[in-house]
Design an enzyme around this catalytic site. Structure first.
Site, PDB file in Angstrom:
ATOM      1  N   LEU A 134      11.186 -20.279  -4.245  1.00  0.00           N
ATOM      2  CA  LEU A 134      10.078 -19.450  -3.748  1.00  0.00           C
ATOM      3  C   LEU A 134       8.855 -19.537  -4.663  1.00  0.00           C
ATOM      4  O   LEU A 134       8.987 -19.484  -5.888  1.00  0.00           O
ATOM      5  CB  LEU A 134      10.547 -17.988  -3.700  1.00  0.00           C
TER       6      LEU A 134
ATOM      7  N   HIS B   2       2.706   3.197  -8.880  1.00  0.00           N
ATOM      8  CA  HIS B   2       2.519   1.762  -9.134  1.00  0.00           C
ATOM      9  C   HIS B   2       3.733   1.189  -9.876  1.00  0.00           C
ATOM     10  O   HIS B   2       4.164   0.069  -9.616  1.00  0.00           O
ATOM     11  CB  HIS B   2       1.252   1.527  -9.966  1.00  0.00           C
TER      12      HIS B   2
ATOM     13  N   ASP C 253       0.834  -1.199   0.000  1.00  0.00           N
ATOM     14  CA  ASP C 253       0.000   0.000   0.000  1.00  0.00           C
ATOM     15  C   ASP C 253       0.873   1.255   0.000  1.00  0.00           C
ATOM     16  O   ASP C 253       1.973   1.251   0.557  1.00  0.00           O
ATOM     17  CB  ASP C 253      -0.895  -0.027   1.252  1.00  0.00           C
TER      18      ASP C 253
HETATM   19  C1  FPP Z   1      -2.317   0.162  -3.271  1.00  0.00           C
HETATM   20  O1  FPP Z   1      -1.717   1.439  -3.130  1.00  0.00           O
HETATM   21  C2  FPP Z   1      -1.642  -0.535  -4.329  1.00  0.00           C
HETATM   22  C3  FPP Z   1      -2.251  -1.152  -5.386  1.00  0.00           C
HETATM   23  C4  FPP Z   1      -3.706  -1.205  -5.539  1.00  0.00           C
HETATM   24  C5  FPP Z   1      -1.468  -1.786  -6.460  1.00  0.00           C
HETATM   25  C6  FPP Z   1      -0.284  -2.555  -5.986  1.00  0.00           C
HETATM   26  C7  FPP Z   1       0.500  -2.993  -7.138  1.00  0.00           C
HETATM   27  C8  FPP Z   1       1.844  -2.978  -7.192  1.00  0.00           C
HETATM   28  C9  FPP Z   1       2.711  -2.539  -6.078  1.00  0.00           C
HETATM   29  C10 FPP Z   1       2.586  -3.460  -8.397  1.00  0.00           C
HETATM   30  C11 FPP Z   1       2.194  -4.865  -8.694  1.00  0.00           C
HETATM   31  C12 FPP Z   1       3.147  -5.486  -9.598  1.00  0.00           C
HETATM   32  C13 FPP Z   1       2.881  -6.556 -10.355  1.00  0.00           C
HETATM   33  C14 FPP Z   1       3.983  -7.144 -11.108  1.00  0.00           C
HETATM   34  C15 FPP Z   1       1.548  -7.137 -10.495  1.00  0.00           C
HETATM   35  P1  FPP Z   1      -2.556   2.747  -3.437  1.00  0.00           P
HETATM   36  O2  FPP Z   1      -2.393   3.089  -4.865  1.00  0.00           O
HETATM   37  O3  FPP Z   1      -3.966   2.548  -2.994  1.00  0.00           O
HETATM   38  O4  FPP Z   1      -1.826   3.770  -2.538  1.00  0.00           O
HETATM   39  P2  FPP Z   1      -2.468   5.043  -1.824  1.00  0.00           P
HETATM   40  O5  FPP Z   1      -3.300   4.490  -0.694  1.00  0.00           O
HETATM   41  O6  FPP Z   1      -1.277   5.799  -1.354  1.00  0.00           O
HETATM   42  O7  FPP Z   1      -3.279   5.794  -2.836  1.00  0.00           O
END
Ligand code: FPP
Length: 264
Positions: free
Chosen positions: A149, A55, A38
């Site tokens: 893993l 992201h 997050d």
């Molecule tokens: C939440 O943070 C994050 C997500 C919904 C996406 C997480 C995805 C990744 C870290 C990359 C994934 C990689 C692959 C290869 C699939 P947010 O955007 O809600 O953060 P915020 O709360 O600060 O807005």
């Protein structure tokens, strides 16, 4: 291998990270670590960048943490990459998130294969766009025989939906007369979840300072240790990972029992 991975940090920092790794490796390692990644949006906002930049940076941390987890001997790493609730986000952001598995795997699949990593996914596969499905299916096929893993992406995953599906499957077995209601127990329910073949998570990490589960592995996390870290996912690094594992190792897991049984 670990020396190589951490060398840059070791020289730059106080010289103690190799000792920390050795300490962590001397204690029981969590078999399954689950992470709610997050804080990508906030990371981007802090830099006046669009949310998708967060992201993208977060994707790079997936590579780093996968390598570290594999090298530490963790058996399963489950990463919450897209929830069933994330479809409520603006379409351009959803489209970007759906492209990330393709970008990640087209860049890093050779490396994952070389490191003996097995790629898996939990979540509703059918609803994903074709290009996302193709990338994930290819990676799963090409790593199916690896036994290092397990890198388990929770993609279009929601724990309540998973439980609903499991209840439906069990109800169908009862309707067909294959089992009776008396056969329903924790093992049966667990065996109808998408994680049936995996050990339950020992350690949950959530980054960004938020303290909630957001519909993630509600059944499976019943006895996990929780670590909520005040660091945004794109800033999560090897030291954060070591800190979380160390915190897990220093906790006293009793699984509902008591210490020193026999004393009152
Ligand atoms: C939440 O943070 C994050 C997500 C919904 C996406 C997480 C995805 C990744 C870290 C990359 C994934 C990689 C692959 C290869 C699939 P947010 O955007 O809600 O953060 P915020 O709360 O600060 O807005």
């Amino acid at each position: 291998m670990l020396d190589k991975l951490f060398r840059k940090k070791t020289v730059a920092a106080d010289g103690s990270i190799l000792d920390r790794i050795a300490e962590v490796q001397n204690r029981p390692m969590p078999a399954h670590v689950a992470i709610i990644m997050d804080g990508n949006g906030r990371w981007a906002k802090q830099r006046n960048l669009p949310r998708i930049a967060g992201h993208h940076e977060g994707m790079k941390k997936v590579r780093l943490i996968t390598r570290i987890a594999n090298n530490l001997g963790i058996k399963v790493l489950t990463l919450y990459a897209f929830s069933t609730e994330n479809w409520k986000r603006p379409k351009p952001e959803i489209d970007f998130l759906m492209k990330l598995p393709g970008e990640f795997l087209s860049t890093y699949l050779p490396e994952l294969i070389e490191q003996n990593v097995k790629v898996e996914m939990i979540g509703n596969f059918d609803m994903l766009p074709a290009h996302t499905k193709n990338a994930i299916r290819k990676a799963m096929d090409e790593t199916a025989h690896n036994d290092g893993l397990t890198l388990n992406f929770a993609m279009n995953y929601g724990s309540r939906l998973e439980l609903v599906e499991s209840v439906k499957e069990i109800a169908a077995l009862i309707a067909e007369g294959k089992i009776g209601p008396e056969d329903i127990d924790e093992n049966l329910i667990g065996s109808h979840l998408m994680t049936a073949h995996l050990p339950e998570p020992d350690l949950l990490i959530r980054t960004s300072g938020e303290v909630r589960l957001s519909n993630f592995m509600l059944w499976q996390l019943a006895y996990a240790e929780f670590t909520f870290m005040d660091v945004l996912w794109p800033d999560f690094d090897e030291l954060c990972m070591l800190n979380a594992i160390e915190e897990f190792q220093l906790r006293n897991r009793r699984f509902g029992s008591v210490e020193g049984k026999g004393t009152v």
